[in-house]
Design a protein around this motif. Sequence first.
Motif, mmCIF file in Angstrom:
data_model
loop_
_atom_site.group_PDB
_atom_site.id
_atom_site.type_symbol
_atom_site.label_atom_id
_atom_site.label_comp_id
_atom_site.label_asym_id
_atom_site.label_seq_id
_atom_site.Cartn_x
_atom_site.Cartn_y
_atom_site.Cartn_z
ATOM 1 N N GLU A 115 -5.192 0.140 -8.563
ATOM 2 C CA GLU A 115 -6.287 0.559 -7.687
ATOM 3 C C GLU A 115 -5.800 1.641 -6.732
ATOM 4 O OE1 GLU A 115 -7.691 -2.582 -5.149
ATOM 5 O OE2 GLU A 115 -5.669 -3.198 -4.579
ATOM 6 N N PHE A 116 -6.725 2.536 -6.378
ATOM 7 C CA PHE A 116 -6.328 3.652 -5.519
ATOM 8 C C PHE A 116 -7.558 4.281 -4.895
ATOM 9 C CE2 PHE A 116 -7.077 5.255 -9.727
ATOM 10 C CZ PHE A 116 -7.642 6.513 -9.587
ATOM 11 N N ALA A 117 -7.312 5.195 -3.984
ATOM 12 C CA ALA A 117 -8.384 5.971 -3.356
ATOM 13 C C ALA A 117 -7.953 7.427 -3.287
ATOM 14 C CB ALA A 117 -8.685 5.442 -1.960
ATOM 15 N N GLY A 118 -8.915 8.322 -3.322
ATOM 16 C CA GLY A 118 -8.591 9.740 -3.241
ATOM 17 C C GLY A 118 -9.826 10.608 -3.391
ATOM 18 N N ILE A 119 -9.593 11.881 -3.708
ATOM 19 C CA ILE A 119 -10.654 12.879 -3.815
ATOM 20 C C ILE A 119 -10.831 13.272 -5.278
ATOM 21 C CG2 ILE A 119 -11.459 15.138 -3.040
ATOM 22 C CD1 ILE A 119 -11.127 13.108 -0.795
ATOM 23 N N VAL A 120 -12.076 13.226 -5.765
ATOM 24 C CA VAL A 120 -12.345 13.665 -7.132
ATOM 25 C C VAL A 120 -11.966 15.135 -7.261
ATOM 26 C CG1 VAL A 120 -14.117 14.069 -8.878
ATOM 27 C CG2 VAL A 120 -14.171 11.976 -7.504
ATOM 28 N N VAL A 164 -2.542 4.025 -2.636
ATOM 29 C CA VAL A 164 -2.568 3.099 -3.770
ATOM 30 C C VAL A 164 -2.415 1.677 -3.243
ATOM 31 C CG1 VAL A 164 -1.489 2.467 -5.956
ATOM 32 C CG2 VAL A 164 -1.452 4.847 -5.198
ATOM 33 N N GLY A 165 -3.263 0.781 -3.709
ATOM 34 C CA GLY A 165 -3.088 -0.624 -3.392
ATOM 35 C C GLY A 165 -2.132 -1.254 -4.386
ATOM 36 N N MET A 184 0.843 -1.178 0.000
ATOM 37 C CA MET A 184 0.000 0.000 0.000
ATOM 38 C C MET A 184 0.884 1.235 0.000
ATOM 39 S SD MET A 184 -3.179 0.931 0.124
ATOM 40 C CE MET A 184 -3.837 -0.627 0.680
ATOM 41 N N LEU A 185 0.756 2.065 -1.011
ATOM 42 C CA LEU A 185 1.555 3.282 -1.113
ATOM 43 C C LEU A 185 0.673 4.500 -0.855
ATOM 44 C CD1 LEU A 185 3.587 2.511 -4.334
ATOM 45 C CD2 LEU A 185 4.429 2.469 -2.001
ATOM 46 N N PRO A 186 0.963 5.342 0.141
ATOM 47 C CA PRO A 186 0.216 6.573 0.309
ATOM 48 C C PRO A 186 0.385 7.473 -0.908
ATOM 49 C CG PRO A 186 1.480 6.049 2.286
ATOM 50 C CD PRO A 186 1.940 5.121 1.201
ATOM 51 N N GLY A 187 -0.660 8.273 -1.235
ATOM 52 C CA GLY A 187 -0.664 9.126 -2.417
ATOM 53 C C GLY A 187 0.377 10.229 -2.377
ATOM 54 N N MET A 188 0.785 10.417 -3.205
ATOM 55 C CA MET A 188 1.957 11.311 -3.229
ATOM 56 C C MET A 188 1.469 12.811 -3.097
ATOM 57 S SD MET A 188 4.147 8.647 -5.156
ATOM 58 C CE MET A 188 3.868 9.003 -6.785
ATOM 59 N N ALA A 217 -6.212 3.991 3.264
ATOM 60 C CA ALA A 217 -5.573 2.703 2.981
ATOM 61 C C ALA A 217 -6.613 1.617 2.759
ATOM 62 C CB ALA A 217 -4.640 2.319 4.125
ATOM 63 N N GLN A 218 -7.669 1.589 3.581
ATOM 64 C CA GLN A 218 -8.721 0.598 3.394
ATOM 65 C C GLN A 218 -9.426 0.790 2.054
ATOM 66 O OE1 GLN A 218 -10.820 1.425 7.105
ATOM 67 N NE2 GLN A 218 -10.484 -0.695 7.744
ATOM 68 N N ALA A 219 -9.690 2.044 1.712
ATOM 69 C CA ALA A 219 -10.369 2.325 0.451
ATOM 70 C C ALA A 219 -9.512 1.902 -0.743
ATOM 71 C CB ALA A 219 -10.709 3.813 0.362
ATOM 72 N N ALA A 220 -8.202 2.121 -0.650
ATOM 73 C CA ALA A 220 -7.301 1.752 -1.750
ATOM 74 C C ALA A 220 -7.142 0.249 -1.869
ATOM 75 C CB ALA A 220 -5.939 2.405 -1.551
#
Length: 327
Positions: free
Chosen positions: A81-86, A54-55, A1-5, A132-135
């Motif tokens: 796969e990833f998670a974030g804000i539109v 990012v997963g 799992m990589l945090p978004g940059m 992290a869970q969302a990603a």
Amino acid sequence: MLPGMTDPQTAATPQASMRAIRVGRLGPPDVMQLQDTPVPSPAPGEVRVRVEAVGINFADALAVAGEYLTRTRVPYTPGMEFAGIVDALGEGVQGVQVGTRVAALGGSGAMAEYATVPAAGLIPVPQTLSGAQAAAFPVSYFTAYHGLKTLGRGEAGEWVLVQAAAGALGTASIQLAKALGMNVIALASTDEKLEIARTLGADVTILQDDPDRVKKVRDAAGGRGVPLILEVVGGKRFQESLDMAASRGRIIVIGNASREQANLRPVELMKRNLTVTGLWLTSLMSDAPATAEAARALAELVGSGKAIPQVGPTYPPDQRVQAFEDL
């Protein structure tokens, strides 16, 4: 799992460039380089997302190495796969608002500060989930949903066999199967992993190297074998899946973790009217109606707390090589 940059509709105009992990040639994990690259603009039907996390998946490692199911074209940015804000909407996008927190499955491009993805594949993320869970959600849960429902046609009260039950796909499959009212037999390599499966609701747990595993699986399903099997190991274990299956059973081939050749004699399918179906999420995601249906169902399960992504170790972008090696 990589945090978004952010002319698309945008919450805030981002900088002209961003940090992204780029692959210029295929090979081991150290071919990945952290570079500055232009911020992408969403095409029609796409949204841009400011990435939080990012997963990383086995498929990502195979793609970087040039060993995935399809050819990896370089240069490219990994990350399925990833998670974030539109952050911005492309032309024609409706039903999505800038500022919405989402999980997404884009195929590649996620290991960056911003990524673009088709709007149809977005899943709203409840506030109860961390980034992290969302990603960790899209690849495993979309795959599990399609394996259990779209292709597997699983029904409440049926037995399903989940291999590698403590992995990302395994934990997702157990949770979704239980939400669908199914009975779960879980296979895993250690007692500690079996305990994870039991915690998530598995009804029967068996060590994958138990010498009597085939008989125990068949006995657990009433002595008739298992109607639905999620096959991820391949190689010689594929034959065991055939042996564990009930008459008219469905075997969904999702992976080949053993990286060994599996042999199939069609006559074995004929004798018990078995069905073997391959599942590749990338091609399924091109089916917009099926993707939208899965996204709605999964969003409901996440929102209700019936599906809670299980998160492994997390790594900053500068530890990307270590993350892939650990994977």
